[in-house]
Enzyme design. Structure first.
Site, PDB file in Angstrom:
ATOM      1  N   HIS A  86      13.645   4.263  11.588  1.00  0.00           N
ATOM      2  CA  HIS A  86      14.710   3.266  11.485  1.00  0.00           C
ATOM      3  C   HIS A  86      14.998   2.897  10.027  1.00  0.00           C
ATOM      4  O   HIS A  86      15.557   1.846   9.760  1.00  0.00           O
ATOM      5  CB  HIS A  86      14.329   2.022  12.304  1.00  0.00           C
ATOM      6  CG  HIS A  86      14.102   2.334  13.744  1.00  0.00           C
ATOM      7  ND1 HIS A  86      15.141   2.582  14.626  1.00  0.00           N
ATOM      8  CD2 HIS A  86      12.963   2.508  14.456  1.00  0.00           C
ATOM      9  CE1 HIS A  86      14.644   2.870  15.819  1.00  0.00           C
ATOM     10  NE2 HIS A  86      13.314   2.823  15.741  1.00  0.00           N
ATOM     11  N   LYS A 133      -3.823  -2.603  -0.714  1.00  0.00           N
ATOM     12  CA  LYS A 133      -4.926  -2.238  -1.619  1.00  0.00           C
ATOM     13  C   LYS A 133      -4.413  -1.336  -2.732  1.00  0.00           C
ATOM     14  O   LYS A 133      -4.737  -1.517  -3.885  1.00  0.00           O
ATOM     15  CB  LYS A 133      -6.052  -1.505  -0.875  1.00  0.00           C
ATOM     16  CG  LYS A 133      -6.955  -2.304  -0.004  1.00  0.00           C
ATOM     17  CD  LYS A 133      -7.897  -3.240  -0.705  1.00  0.00           C
ATOM     18  CE  LYS A 133      -7.268  -4.563  -0.965  1.00  0.00           C
ATOM     19  NZ  LYS A 133      -7.292  -5.564   0.035  1.00  0.00           N
ATOM     20  N   GLY A 162      -4.082 -26.340 -10.908  1.00  0.00           N
ATOM     21  CA  GLY A 162      -3.145 -26.914  -9.941  1.00  0.00           C
ATOM     22  C   GLY A 162      -1.783 -27.123 -10.565  1.00  0.00           C
ATOM     23  O   GLY A 162      -1.495 -26.581 -11.638  1.00  0.00           O
ATOM     24  N   GLU A 189      -2.671  -3.042   5.193  1.00  0.00           N
ATOM     25  CA  GLU A 189      -3.786  -3.354   4.297  1.00  0.00           C
ATOM     26  C   GLU A 189      -4.045  -2.197   3.309  1.00  0.00           C
ATOM     27  O   GLU A 189      -4.304  -2.432   2.125  1.00  0.00           O
ATOM     28  CB  GLU A 189      -5.033  -3.676   5.127  1.00  0.00           C
ATOM     29  CG  GLU A 189      -6.313  -3.898   4.353  1.00  0.00           C
ATOM     30  CD  GLU A 189      -6.290  -5.072   3.371  1.00  0.00           C
ATOM     31  OE1 GLU A 189      -5.300  -5.823   3.359  1.00  0.00           O
ATOM     32  OE2 GLU A 189      -7.233  -5.197   2.585  1.00  0.00           O
TER      33      GLU A 189
HETATM   34  O1  M6R Z   1      -9.141 -16.190   0.022  1.00  0.00           O
HETATM   35  P1  M6R Z   1      -8.083 -15.764   1.008  1.00  0.00           P
HETATM   36  O2  M6R Z   1      -8.596 -14.810   2.026  1.00  0.00           O
HETATM   37  O3  M6R Z   1      -7.400 -16.949   1.645  1.00  0.00           O
HETATM   38  O4  M6R Z   1      -7.001 -15.023   0.142  1.00  0.00           O
HETATM   39  C1  M6R Z   1      -5.808 -14.557   0.699  1.00  0.00           C
HETATM   40  C2  M6R Z   1      -5.105 -13.591  -0.229  1.00  0.00           C
HETATM   41  O5  M6R Z   1      -4.778 -14.219  -1.428  1.00  0.00           O
HETATM   42  C3  M6R Z   1      -5.963 -12.360  -0.538  1.00  0.00           C
HETATM   43  O6  M6R Z   1      -6.342 -11.702   0.636  1.00  0.00           O
HETATM   44  C4  M6R Z   1      -5.182 -11.381  -1.434  1.00  0.00           C
HETATM   45  O7  M6R Z   1      -4.109 -10.837  -0.738  1.00  0.00           O
HETATM   46  C5  M6R Z   1      -6.111 -10.291  -1.974  1.00  0.00           C
HETATM   47  N1  M6R Z   1      -5.751  -9.974  -3.317  1.00  0.00           N
HETATM   48  C6  M6R Z   1      -6.054  -9.031  -1.193  1.00  0.00           C
HETATM   49  O8  M6R Z   1      -6.811  -8.015  -1.730  1.00  0.00           O
END
Ligand code: M6R
Length: 608
Positions: A504, A485, A101, A481
């Site tokens: 654009h 990736k 944190g 997405e």
């Molecule tokens: O655990 P969460 O689904 O809340 O996480 C959100 C993002 O941190 C997570 O989807 C991140 O973008 C991944 N690395 C995507 O592959």
């Protein structure tokens, strides 16, 4: 983000701490360390880099002792050096602290402590916290931790030990996950259940503002003001085998290949075939309440945000209710228009993402009803929302989210069915969607059986430095997405765009070195995307297409095509994303990247 594990019991702590830290490796880290009480005093060993570097440090000089704490760090304050690694000690050197944190008022506290003669050696907020606890110590570690935390602003999950109290471990949380593991005559703390699953499945989830004090004779939970709190012991359902690679080269590949099963698991028990609807009792919403909502806000980050965008298409199209999708990090600091007629849905694989959690809390504060679409059972978001749906996709270990994405889309389809049937969707349409949903696992399997074709594609394009992903309608989020990736695990710069937006601006980038991935199933906008493909071809771009089986037109236009089985337009993302996940995986492997632990990334982002 950072990983925490702690132990009090009859066994040697160091080996258990290292084993726990290994199980947390997937979350991402840049340094690690342990502290053990060995009967004479406190031994701290820490090291920058991978856990193997710490292991090397420990070889031949593993500290003995049966109480200890271990940590993997993901740098926030100060670079990932050995000095900045946790545990940190106080001025006396007797108290050791690990922390996940951010202590937001660390600079102010540091100034005061330095004026009182404290000397700190690291750049971290955690060392400040250790010194503060030391400053508050007057014979009780429990009270010192409570007193120090009352001074702290920000988020923390901490574990603390002291050589003056060799049988005690104190842990606390606010905004950062922490749980207690209750074993046979031994106790654990951890930031993630997988760290302790080999030893116990009985856990107590701590809530914000709570502390737990572990001793050899038991534990108690309290708040910072010393009020004792009774907490239930929960049983974790999954076992260690689910978090192991099971013969696959990487967790990411295993998780991609699990998707026929995980999609089935998300659907299980929710389909009401006769009624053309779904049963999602966890939403805790009566039909009348659903009809009262005049707007839905879906909030999330990263991949979960992409599935939210697909949810927007589904809910607006089939339930005819306005939907806004918001980045959680933006939503939480705006002045969002949300009231008791707004339903706010938070999507999160981990259920611990700091921004998503804060966005949900903000929505609740404003009177909105909140739902969670969450994978990790017992996670903070799952516990704080008014209702929700679990994905039941099992632990996702690869940092790049794959199976959680497809299950999130399925969960949103289930919510859409229920809402749709109460508003606009006919029973026949509902039944048609259910049939299509039920066919998905086999269709995904069909794609996976042809993974070698995607591997061949990767072989052709892995040297590229850039890539453009284009899609329209519900496959625009798939373009986002797919690009995410690729960039996160192969470090190739990739952008996702709505295909028509290309002209654009991004069209300026297109030349013979730019692979352009079109997500182009046979759907309502097929003709439009074909035109966009022609535009790219006219400028020499290399077109790769994800198209429907038997689409000869696209096959002729594209330099490379991968086909997917046909399904309903709104469900195509669940199929189109699979080859894109595989493509990223094979490209990253070909480029020699660390697929499961990409640089700078953490699995669960528990800080802002
Ligand atoms: O655990 P969460 O689904 O809340 O996480 C959100 C993002 O941190 C997570 O989807 C991140 O973008 C991944 N690395 C995507 O592959």
């Amino acid at each position: 983000m950072c990983g925490i594990v702690g132990y009090v019991g009859p066994r040697q702590a160091a080996a258990l701490l290292m084993e726990g830290l290994k199980r947390l490796e997937y979350r991402g880290y840049d340094s690690s360390g342990i502290a053990v009480l060995n009967g004479q005093g406190l031994v701290v060993v820490k090291q920058s880099g991978k856990l193997s570097a710490l292991e090397q440090q420990l070889t031949g000089r593993t500290p003995t002792g049966t109480v200890g704490i271990g940590h993997t760090r993901w740098a926030t304050h100060g670079p990932p050096t050995t000095t900045n690694a946790h545990p940190h000690t106080d001025q006396s050197g007797k108290i050791a602290v690990i922390h996940n944190g951010i202590v937001e008022n660390a600079s102010a506290i540091r100034r005061v402590l330095e004026q009182r003669g404290h000397v700190m050696v690291s750049d971290t907020d955690t060392e400040v916290l250790a010194h503060l606890i030391g400053e508050c110590y007057r014979g009780s570690l429990e009270e010192a931790v409570a007193e120090a935390l009352r001074e702290v602003d920000g988020a923390y999950g901490i574990a603390v030990i002291s050589e003056d109290e060799p049988d005690v471990l104190v842990a606390a949380r606010k905004g950062s996950p922490l749980l207690l593991g209750v074993g046979e005559g031994e106790l654990f703390v951890a930031s993630d259940a997988s760290a302790i699953l080999a030893h116990t499945r009985s856990v107590v989830y701590l809530d914000d503002g709570e502390m737990v004090v572990l001793t050899r004779s038991g534990y108690h939970v309290r708040d910072l003001a010393a009020t004792r709190i009774e907490k239930p012991i929960n049983q974790i359902e999954w076992d260690l085998a689910t978090v192991e690679r099971g013969g696959y080269a990487h967790f990411m590949l295993k998780e991609i290949f699990e998707q026929p099963d995980t999609v089935r698991d998300t659907l299980r028990g929710h389909l009401l075939e006769d009624e053309g609807s779904s049963r999602v009792s966890g939403l805790n919403l009566a039909d009348d309440e659903i009809k009262q909502f005049n707007r839905i806000v879906i909030t999330a980050c990263g991949t979960s945000w992409h599935s939210a965008l697909i949810g927007e298409y589904m809910l607006e199209e089939l339930a005819r209710i306005p939907v806004d999708v918001e980045y959680a990090s933006e939503f939480r600091y705006r002045n969002p228009v949300v009231d008791e007629r707004t339903l706010v849905i938070g999507i999160s694989q981990s259920g611990e993402t700091a921004d998503t959690l804060a966005a949900i809390r903000e929505a609740k504060r404003r009177g909105a009803r909140t739902l969670g679409v969450v994978n990790v059972v017992g996670s903070t978001i799952a516990r704080e929302v008014d209702g929700g749906i679990y994905l039941h996709a099992g632990p996702e270990v690869g940092v790049a989210s794959t199976k959680a994405f497809t299950s999130q889309v399925i969960a949103l389809a289930l919510i859409t069915l229920r809402f749709g049937r109460l508003r606009n969707l006919s029973i026949l349409q509902g039944r048609q969607i259910i049939q299509a949903l039920k066919a998905l696992p086999e269709q995904i399997q069909d794609i996976l059986d042809r993974a070698h074709q995607v591997e061949a594609l990767a072989e052709r394009y892995w040297r590229s430095n850039n890539a453009l992903y284009l899609g329209r309608g519900v496959n625009f989020p798939v373009a986002l997405e797919g690009a995410l990736k690729l960039k996160e695990i192969s470090y190739i710069h990739a952008e996702g765009y709505p295909a028509a937006e290309m002209k654009h601006g991004p069209i300026a980038l297109i030349d013979e070195n730019m692979p352009v991935m079109f997500i182009a199933p046979k759907d309502a906008v097929h003709g439009k995307i074909v035109s966009n493909m022609e535009e790219v071809r006219a400028r020499g771009g290399q077109v790769i297409a994800i198209a429907s089986d038997g689409d000869d037109l696209i096959n002729r236009l594209a330099a490379s095509t991968f086909t997917i089985p046909e399904t309903l337009d709104l469900l195509t993302p669940i199929l189109t994303i699979i080859p894109l996940q595989l493509f990223s995986y094979y490209v990253a492997v070909r480029r020699g990247c660390n697929v499961d632990q990409p640089r700078n990334l953490a699995k669960s982002v528990t800080v802002e």
